[in-house]
Design a protein around this motif. Structure first.
Motif, PDB file in Angstrom:
ATOM      1  N   GLU A 199       5.991  -4.124   0.401  1.00  0.00           N
ATOM      2  CA  GLU A 199       5.429  -5.054   1.374  1.00  0.00           C
ATOM      3  C   GLU A 199       6.490  -5.347   2.422  1.00  0.00           C
ATOM      4  O   GLU A 199       7.344  -6.194   2.236  1.00  0.00           O
ATOM      5  CB  GLU A 199       4.976  -6.344   0.678  1.00  0.00           C
ATOM      6  CG  GLU A 199       3.882  -6.149  -0.358  1.00  0.00           C
ATOM      7  CD  GLU A 199       2.573  -5.680   0.244  1.00  0.00           C
ATOM      8  OE1 GLU A 199       2.324  -5.948   1.449  1.00  0.00           O
ATOM      9  OE2 GLU A 199       1.801  -5.031  -0.475  1.00  0.00           O
ATOM     10  N   GLN A 200       6.436  -4.601   3.513  1.00  0.00           N
ATOM     11  CA  GLN A 200       7.459  -4.733   4.536  1.00  0.00           C
ATOM     12  C   GLN A 200       7.132  -5.859   5.512  1.00  0.00           C
ATOM     13  O   GLN A 200       5.971  -6.115   5.828  1.00  0.00           O
ATOM     14  CB  GLN A 200       7.597  -3.416   5.307  1.00  0.00           C
ATOM     15  CG  GLN A 200       8.102  -2.264   4.459  1.00  0.00           C
ATOM     16  CD  GLN A 200       9.516  -2.473   3.959  1.00  0.00           C
ATOM     17  OE1 GLN A 200      10.373  -2.977   4.670  1.00  0.00           O
ATOM     18  NE2 GLN A 200       9.766  -2.080   2.714  1.00  0.00           N
ATOM     19  N   LEU A 201       8.163  -6.524   5.965  1.00  0.00           N
ATOM     20  CA  LEU A 201       8.056  -7.568   6.981  1.00  0.00           C
ATOM     21  C   LEU A 201       8.489  -6.947   8.299  1.00  0.00           C
ATOM     22  O   LEU A 201       9.672  -6.640   8.485  1.00  0.00           O
ATOM     23  CB  LEU A 201       8.940  -8.755   6.605  1.00  0.00           C
ATOM     24  CG  LEU A 201       9.019  -9.917   7.585  1.00  0.00           C
ATOM     25  CD1 LEU A 201       7.642 -10.529   7.814  1.00  0.00           C
ATOM     26  CD2 LEU A 201       9.982 -10.976   7.065  1.00  0.00           C
ATOM     27  N   LEU A 202       7.547  -6.729   9.192  1.00  0.00           N
ATOM     28  CA  LEU A 202       7.841  -6.027  10.437  1.00  0.00           C
ATOM     29  C   LEU A 202       8.881  -6.801  11.242  1.00  0.00           C
ATOM     30  O   LEU A 202       8.675  -7.950  11.613  1.00  0.00           O
ATOM     31  CB  LEU A 202       6.548  -5.863  11.245  1.00  0.00           C
ATOM     32  CG  LEU A 202       6.671  -5.082  12.556  1.00  0.00           C
ATOM     33  CD1 LEU A 202       7.188  -3.672  12.302  1.00  0.00           C
ATOM     34  CD2 LEU A 202       5.324  -5.029  13.284  1.00  0.00           C
ATOM     35  N   THR A 252       4.161 -13.913  23.034  1.00  0.00           N
ATOM     36  CA  THR A 252       2.859 -13.597  22.439  1.00  0.00           C
ATOM     37  C   THR A 252       2.438 -12.172  22.801  1.00  0.00           C
ATOM     38  O   THR A 252       1.966 -11.420  21.943  1.00  0.00           O
ATOM     39  CB  THR A 252       1.805 -14.600  22.931  1.00  0.00           C
ATOM     40  OG1 THR A 252       2.212 -15.920  22.560  1.00  0.00           O
ATOM     41  CG2 THR A 252       0.444 -14.303  22.323  1.00  0.00           C
ATOM     42  N   ARG A 253       2.605 -11.815  24.063  1.00  0.00           N
ATOM     43  CA  ARG A 253       2.222 -10.467  24.491  1.00  0.00           C
ATOM     44  C   ARG A 253       2.999  -9.387  23.726  1.00  0.00           C
ATOM     45  O   ARG A 253       2.433  -8.388  23.277  1.00  0.00           O
ATOM     46  CB  ARG A 253       2.468 -10.311  26.004  1.00  0.00           C
ATOM     47  CG  ARG A 253       1.938  -8.991  26.579  1.00  0.00           C
ATOM     48  CD  ARG A 253       2.435  -8.773  27.998  1.00  0.00           C
ATOM     49  NE  ARG A 253       3.861  -8.491  28.046  1.00  0.00           N
ATOM     50  CZ  ARG A 253       4.392  -7.291  27.749  1.00  0.00           C
ATOM     51  NH1 ARG A 253       3.612  -6.285  27.358  1.00  0.00           N
ATOM     52  NH2 ARG A 253       5.696  -7.104  27.821  1.00  0.00           N
ATOM     53  N   ARG A 254       4.287  -9.616  23.553  1.00  0.00           N
ATOM     54  CA  ARG A 254       5.122  -8.609  22.880  1.00  0.00           C
ATOM     55  C   ARG A 254       4.809  -8.520  21.387  1.00  0.00           C
ATOM     56  O   ARG A 254       4.863  -7.444  20.806  1.00  0.00           O
ATOM     57  CB  ARG A 254       6.603  -8.926  23.114  1.00  0.00           C
ATOM     58  CG  ARG A 254       7.007  -8.789  24.560  1.00  0.00           C
ATOM     59  CD  ARG A 254       8.497  -8.984  24.789  1.00  0.00           C
ATOM     60  NE  ARG A 254       8.824  -8.939  26.205  1.00  0.00           N
ATOM     61  CZ  ARG A 254      10.059  -8.897  26.701  1.00  0.00           C
ATOM     62  NH1 ARG A 254      11.102  -8.915  25.857  1.00  0.00           N
ATOM     63  NH2 ARG A 254      10.268  -8.848  28.009  1.00  0.00           N
ATOM     64  N   LEU A 259       2.255  -5.282  17.073  1.00  0.00           N
ATOM     65  CA  LEU A 259       1.246  -5.113  16.020  1.00  0.00           C
ATOM     66  C   LEU A 259       0.324  -3.943  16.319  1.00  0.00           C
ATOM     67  O   LEU A 259      -0.109  -3.231  15.399  1.00  0.00           O
ATOM     68  CB  LEU A 259       0.442  -6.403  15.852  1.00  0.00           C
ATOM     69  CG  LEU A 259       1.180  -7.561  15.166  1.00  0.00           C
ATOM     70  CD1 LEU A 259       0.378  -8.851  15.269  1.00  0.00           C
ATOM     71  CD2 LEU A 259       1.461  -7.231  13.703  1.00  0.00           C
ATOM     72  N   ARG A 260       0.014  -3.711  17.578  1.00  0.00           N
ATOM     73  CA  ARG A 260      -0.820  -2.552  17.927  1.00  0.00           C
ATOM     74  C   ARG A 260      -0.094  -1.250  17.616  1.00  0.00           C
ATOM     75  O   ARG A 260      -0.719  -0.248  17.273  1.00  0.00           O
ATOM     76  CB  ARG A 260      -1.197  -2.613  19.408  1.00  0.00           C
ATOM     77  CG  ARG A 260      -2.118  -3.782  19.766  1.00  0.00           C
ATOM     78  CD  ARG A 260      -2.440  -3.827  21.250  1.00  0.00           C
ATOM     79  NE  ARG A 260      -3.028  -5.119  21.605  1.00  0.00           N
ATOM     80  CZ  ARG A 260      -2.533  -5.942  22.522  1.00  0.00           C
ATOM     81  NH1 ARG A 260      -1.430  -5.610  23.198  1.00  0.00           N
ATOM     82  NH2 ARG A 260      -3.132  -7.099  22.773  1.00  0.00           N
ATOM     83  N   ASN A 261       1.225  -1.271  17.738  1.00  0.00           N
ATOM     84  CA  ASN A 261       2.015  -0.072  17.433  1.00  0.00           C
ATOM     85  C   ASN A 261       2.214   0.136  15.937  1.00  0.00           C
ATOM     86  O   ASN A 261       2.567   1.239  15.507  1.00  0.00           O
ATOM     87  CB  ASN A 261       3.376  -0.158  18.124  1.00  0.00           C
ATOM     88  CG  ASN A 261       3.269  -0.076  19.630  1.00  0.00           C
ATOM     89  OD1 ASN A 261       2.340   0.542  20.163  1.00  0.00           O
ATOM     90  ND2 ASN A 261       4.201  -0.699  20.332  1.00  0.00           N
TER      91      ASN A 261
END
Length: 755
Positions: A199-202, A252-254, A259-261
């Motif tokens: 369970e990785q924490l990005l 927030t944008r970053r 998360l999309r990546n």
């Protein structure tokens, strides 16, 4: 009667039963059983089948075939329809994270669990609980030999209290096989699908602008300094300005872009950097004043990010830290339901449980946080980062602390030990890694029984000495309940009595002498003796007492030979660094020699020393250099005494230079310094001492005008008294008028009595 007995034995053999009536799994080199693995098994379930097959063969000599469908009695592995029916599971998705199920029924055995890794854990539970296998270390596994194995009569359902578990030791984190066998699935563990993944924490931690940074301290600070913290009226690239609305929008944008990546992410870190330089601008100060604390400001900003995350990624949690200036809970702002607060215990008194008077403030903090947030992660500190090898008797705090974390609702635990080095010499780290892994899986296990089991099995004939070492270290610490050593303890002097130290040293050395030629137990004990040897060598008041007379028990100890042998044992254990900062075994020898005043001087005789005694060492020889290549640089400098010196840019005020282990006594402290400044103004650098046991700091700030230019000046810092608990530190002063500070040597001139 004899005839009937013979008939009974014959029938048992024909039916595959033991005399007790239980089914025989193996006997006489044969088995009727197969391992059934469904065609749609995930990679970790395939590994589970192979692991079971391998260990049953090692135990009994019989290799059970792995098949897709049974032709007789079988061990069913993974989430198959047959297993679901036998276990009464209508929907596998109802299992809790990492839940395991083991059940024998109808002559078959069923092993399954939550995907992806529950079935693998079920196999290891069976091997340990029923067949006596022990996974001591990555390289040491105990496998008992038994020709006849009975099918276990078992019905077990278990889910660990913590979804994410990590015993943060280098002995575990780089080996996915051992991580799986010890049920570690969290922070820092290699993410191998074959071994169940993790369970990785990005981002990891400190993601504002340090690790996998959301903002660049160079590019973003140059274009938007207002997004970063203000200190003393100046913007500095240290933390983010959390009240700035444009920064919040960009943050927030970053986060959404990240998360999309990484669409498989479950947890993403949006967390403060590893320093105390929170923003003091008027807007941030006003928010804190009206709401109550820095934690209110942090959670308010994180909530804004989390609200956007929840809309686009409803299953993702946003993690942030409760650390240093945000350790105490917010007064008014409650964390959103998709925010996870990771509480850090870095200030804890290590030898005391969190639910004790010594740690009352932290206990209350965490209880307050539990009222202001729904979800928690814990970052707990369980080693001595200053000296991984130093005796650190916190063995019996782990279980009560984990039970406390469970009571507070924690879902993830990171027990940070010697994570980036230290190996087996980090005060019996083999035992520590195994013990913490067991307790992370089940905090209700008995610590004493676990320790006894490991020490007996792992150290063999030397076990009594190791048990005595563990016991007397803890007893010595208990006799000093006032000792508040944290995870940065520079010495054992505050709690370890000389008589206990010497006695334990003798016992461990004698035990090592008995097994040193044994290929199994010799290397293990060589590593186990390092902590007590190093502790003795670093207690210079015992080996080089002011009166010149040692204890009788230490008359035969040659300091040089003992230091060389200690380093040899470190290296034989494969250890390249002995503390978090990267001190090597060879550098440890230099540090030890420096403490005894026998380390050769560097450069010319300082003018301030006159014709008298002195010590003058290049800063690299005198101290540990942290953040090398990031905020501190070791560079060629022809003006320096050894042709090289340390450079730090004046963009931070971190103590990246810290030196321990200086000769004990009272000295005039000098530092040879210079700075780069076209128009010197204000202060350039701070040099001082810090007493880690008494929490007392002494320092002097050096004006830029006093040291600007290409030549070094020997600057008097003051009169200092040094011992094992005191370090010398050096840090830049954040100052736009100064580009860099340079450090050449530390100079100590013994202060004459009566001066």
């Amino acid at each position: 009667m004899r005839t009937m007995w013979k008939i009974t034995i014959l029938l048992c053999c024909l039916l595959g039963l033991s005399l007790s009536g239980a089914e025989l799994l193996t006997e006489g080199g044969r088995s009727r059983y197969e391992i059934v693995l469904p065609a749609d098994a995930v990679p970790a379930e395939q590994t589970a089948a192979r692991e079971l097959q391998s260990f049953l063969k090692q135990i009994s000599g019989v290799e059970l075939p792995i098949v897709a469908s049974p032709s007789g009695p079988a061990i069913f592995i993974g989430q198959s329809p047959e297993t679901a029916s036998a276990l009464g599971i209508p929907d596998w998705k109802r299992l809790k994270p990492d839940e395991i199920r083991l059940k024998s029924a109808g002559g078959n055995l069923y092993l399954a669990g939550d995907r992806p890794r529950g079935t693998l854990y079920a196999v290891y539970e069976l091997l340990e609980k029923e067949f006596g296998v022990r996974f001591w270390t990555a390289d040491a596994t105990h496998v008992p030999k038994r020709e006849k194995l009975e099918l276990p009569q078992i019905d077990l359902r278990y889910a660990p209290p913590f979804e994410v578990r990590a015993a943060g030791y280098d002995l575990i984190r780089h080996d996915p096989r051992f991580s799986a066998r010890t049920r570690n699935n969290g922070h820092g563990v290699v993410d191998s699908v074959e071994w169940g993944g993790s369970e990785q924490l990005l981002g990891g931690v400190h993601t504002f602008s340090e690790n996998m940074p959301l903002f660049s301290r160079d590019k973003d600070f140059a274009s938007h300094p207002e997004w970063f913290s203000e200190r003393d009226g100046k913007r500095v690239p240290r933390q983010l300005c959390l009240s700035n609305p444009e920064m919040r929008k960009e943050l927030t944008r970053r986060v959404l872009e990240r998360l999309r990546n990484y669409p498989e992410t479950r947890y993403i870190s949006v967390s403060q950097d590893d320093n105390h330089d929170f923003c003091r601008c008027a807007a941030c100060e006003a928010f804190v004043k009206s709401h109550g604390s820095q934690s209110d400001l942090l959670i308010d900003a994180i909530n804004q990010v989390a609200a956007a995350v929840e809309k686009e990624f409803p299953g993702v949690y946003v993690e942030t830290l409760a650390y240093y200036y945000t350790r105490s809970a917010p007064k008014r702002v409650r964390a959103r339901r998709n925010v996870v607060v990771r509480y850090c215990t870095i200030e804890a008194a290590s030898f005391h449980p969190l639910e004790s008077e010594a740690n009352r403030a932290l206990e209350q903090d965490l209880q307050e946080w539990s009222r202001m947030a729904d979800h928690f992660m814990i970052w707990n500190y369980v080693t001595d980062f200053t000296k991984y090898y130093q005796p650190h008797p916190n063995w019996h705090t782990a279980a009560p602390d984990l039970r406390f974390f469970r009571k507070c609702g924690a879902i993830s635990i990171y027990e940070q030990g010697s994570w980036n080095g230290g190996g087996a010499v980090a005060d019996l780290a083999d035992l520590r890694a195994w013990l913490l892994s067991k307790l992370l899986w089940n905090p209700d296990l008995d610590t004493e029984k676990l320790m006894d089991e490991f020490v007996t099995g792992y150290y063999g004939p030397a076990a009594p000495a190791v048990k005595s070492y563990l016991q007397v270290m803890e007893q010595s610490a208990r006799r000093r309940p006032d000792c508040r050593n944290t995870c940065y303890a520079p010495s054992t002097a505050g709690w370890l009595e000389p008589a206990v130290l010497v006695k334990s040293y003798r016992e461990m050395e004698q035990a090592y002498g008995r097994v040193k030629d044994d290929p199994v137990y010799g290397p293990r004990m060589a590593a186990a003796t390092v902590p007590i040897r190093a502790a003795l060598l670093e207690r210079r008041e015992l080996l080089s007492p002011p009166a010149g007379k040692r204890l009788p028990e230490l008359q035969d100890v040659d300091v040089n030979q003992a230091a060389v042998e200690t380093v040899s044992r470190m290296k034989r254990a494969g250890v390249a660094r002995v503390n978090e900062g990267g001190l090597s075994p060879d550098e440890w020898v230099e540090q030890t020699a420096r403490g005894y005043g026998v380390l050769p001087n560097d450069g010319e005789r300082p003018t301030a020393a006159g014709s008298g005694p002195y010590h003058a060492w290049s800063i690299r020889k005198a101290a540990e250099l942290h953040a090398l290549g990031r905020e501190l640089f070791w560079e060629k400098d022809p003006a320096a005494s050894v042709g090289e010196a340390a450079r730090m840019p004046n963009t931070h005020n971190e103590w990246h230079i810290q030196g321990f282990g200086f000769p004990a006594g009272t000295f005039e402290l000098y530092a040879e310094l210079r700075c780069d400044s076209g128009a010197p103004a204000g202060n350039a650098i701070r040099v001082g001492t810090y007493d880690w046991s008494r929490r007392r700091e002494f320092h002097r700030d050096i004006p830029a005008a006093e040291i600007s230019g290409e030549n070094y000046r020997a600057v008097r810092i003051g009169t200092v008294t040094l011992n094992d608990d005191i370090c010398i530190f050096i840090a830049p002063v954040v100052n736009p008028a100064v580009r860099n500070v340079w450090i050449d040597r530390i100079i100590l001139i013994p202060r004459k009595s009566g001066r």
